[in-house]
Design an enzyme around this catalytic site. Sequence first.
Site, PDB file in Angstrom:
ATOM      1  N   TYR A  80       0.828  -1.208   0.000  1.00 13.56           N
ATOM      2  CA  TYR A  80       0.000   0.000   0.000  1.00 13.56           C
ATOM      3  C   TYR A  80       0.865   1.263   0.000  1.00 13.56           C
ATOM      4  CZ  TYR A  80      -3.920  -3.009   1.484  1.00 13.56           C
ATOM      5  OH  TYR A  80      -4.880  -3.980   1.588  1.00 13.56           O
TER       6      TYR A  80
ATOM      7  N   HIS B   4      -0.924 -12.004   1.334  1.00 16.99           N
ATOM      8  CA  HIS B   4      -1.868 -11.136   0.635  1.00 16.99           C
ATOM      9  C   HIS B   4      -2.577 -11.858  -0.507  1.00 16.99           C
ATOM     10  CE1 HIS B   4      -2.413  -6.538  -0.169  1.00 16.99           C
ATOM     11  NE2 HIS B   4      -3.551  -7.190  -0.224  1.00 16.99           N
TER      12      HIS B   4
ATOM     13  N   SER C  46     -13.299  -3.933   1.867  1.00 16.73           N
ATOM     14  CA  SER C  46     -14.279  -3.230   1.008  1.00 16.73           C
ATOM     15  C   SER C  46     -15.713  -3.571   1.412  1.00 16.73           C
ATOM     16  CB  SER C  46     -14.040  -3.552  -0.468  1.00 16.73           C
ATOM     17  OG  SER C  46     -12.780  -3.094  -0.891  1.00 16.73           O
ATOM     18  N   PRO C  47     -16.039  -3.519   2.708  1.00 20.47           N
ATOM     19  CA  PRO C  47     -17.393  -3.881   3.140  1.00 20.47           C
ATOM     20  C   PRO C  47     -18.444  -2.869   2.699  1.00 20.47           C
ATOM     21  CG  PRO C  47     -16.193  -2.922   4.967  1.00 20.47           C
ATOM     22  CD  PRO C  47     -15.203  -3.101   3.851  1.00 20.47           C
ATOM     23  N   LEU C  48     -18.000  -1.688   2.261  1.00 22.67           N
ATOM     24  CA  LEU C  48     -18.923  -0.657   1.775  1.00 22.67           C
ATOM     25  C   LEU C  48     -18.874  -0.555   0.249  1.00 22.67           C
ATOM     26  CD1 LEU C  48     -18.138   2.119   4.421  1.00 22.67           C
ATOM     27  CD2 LEU C  48     -19.804   0.255   4.553  1.00 22.67           C
ATOM     28  N   GLY C  49     -18.418  -1.624  -0.407  1.00 18.69           N
ATOM     29  CA  GLY C  49     -18.370  -1.614  -1.855  1.00 18.69           C
ATOM     30  C   GLY C  49     -17.464  -0.535  -2.411  1.00 18.69           C
ATOM     31  N   ARG C  50     -16.278  -0.368  -1.790  1.00 19.31           N
ATOM     32  CA  ARG C  50     -15.324   0.678  -2.172  1.00 19.31           C
ATOM     33  C   ARG C  50     -15.974   2.061  -2.153  1.00 19.31           C
ATOM     34  NH1 ARG C  50     -10.910  -2.212  -3.739  1.00 19.31           N
ATOM     35  NH2 ARG C  50     -11.341  -4.324  -4.470  1.00 19.31           N
ATOM     36  N   GLY C  51     -16.936   2.216  -1.249  1.00 16.35           N
ATOM     37  CA  GLY C  51     -17.596   3.500  -1.070  1.00 16.35           C
ATOM     38  C   GLY C  51     -18.892   3.644  -1.842  1.00 16.35           C
TER      39      GLY C  51
ATOM     40  N   GLY D 135     -23.561   5.729  -0.854  1.00 18.69           N
ATOM     41  CA  GLY D 135     -24.424   6.706  -1.516  1.00 18.69           C
ATOM     42  C   GLY D 135     -23.851   8.105  -1.529  1.00 18.69           C
TER      43      GLY D 135
END
Length: 338
Positions: free
Chosen positions: A55, A132, A211-216, A220
């Site tokens: 990263y 990884h 990515s639990p928020l779908g990469r943002g 919304g």
Amino acid sequence: MTIDLAPGLTTSPIGFGCMALSHIYGGDANDEQARATLTEALEAGITFLDTADVYGNPHPDTDGPAGTNEEMLAPFLAEHRDRLQLATKFGIAGAISGDQRAVNGDPAYVRSACEASLRRLGVEVIDLYYQHRPDPDVPVEDTVGAMAELVTAGKVRHLGLSEVTADELRRAYAVHPIAAVQSEWSVWSRDVEAQVVPTCAELGVGFVPYSPLGRGFLTGTLTREQVAGDLRGSTSRMGENWDANQAALAVATEVAERVGATNSQVVLAWLFAKGREYRLPVVPIPGSRRPQRMIENLAAYELQLGAADLERLDGITDLVQGTRNIIADPNWISSGRE
């Protein structure tokens, strides 16, 4: 609020995905501001940090893992190490470039990568050390055997694997206990529920959804213009299928409005509910450059969704257009090798 992710590894209910504090999603990534965000998150109760040697923005002439996200964390760790659980990863052995990613699971590389991470992080021991990505040319047993030596040497406390198949996990676990599997898992990325999640539950392995928020996307709060210039805009879900996937987003928004929560809290609460369903500890690792977003995320742990709301969110998977894979190679994610 804490979760026992594995025996001897107690963490906050959500972790901080530190990749978001680097340049990967565009914009300016200032190290000092990143550490200020981490400080506010820590004071709110988020103690589990997740990074990786790959990263960050590489130094000039770097031909291996960038290491700069780990370096950014070092001053913060020096001040707060006794309050934190630290996870990092090795295995993506080159700078990320297009669809070509070098993966190395050779035992000698495992040892050298760990020493490099310890040096960059400025710590004596890593709480959770992940491979990884599996190396197709090195048996997972050999890689995990070398990782186990790091535990014996006191350099690592627990072992983890990222984007492994159920078979790879079983083979690795036969060599040394695996504390956690990290993979993408959310209301719109559910392929791991076919084999990997049940295997984790069977073996007593914790799950760390990235990515639990779908990469943002599922928050919304993003616009198509915001993601056009970074990694997300090049993916099938947030590129050519942006408009089609508004239907999936609408469901998350509908449930959030009905229960009086944010989209982020609702989709994270769904993950915690799935953890209870499968009877395994689940510690999502969303990330943000805004501390208030992370504090908002933490509140999801106490949000209890009703059966009808969970069923409605379950239906999102049928609406999603495009794969979760961020590169062309299907083997990059576990479902491509199952």
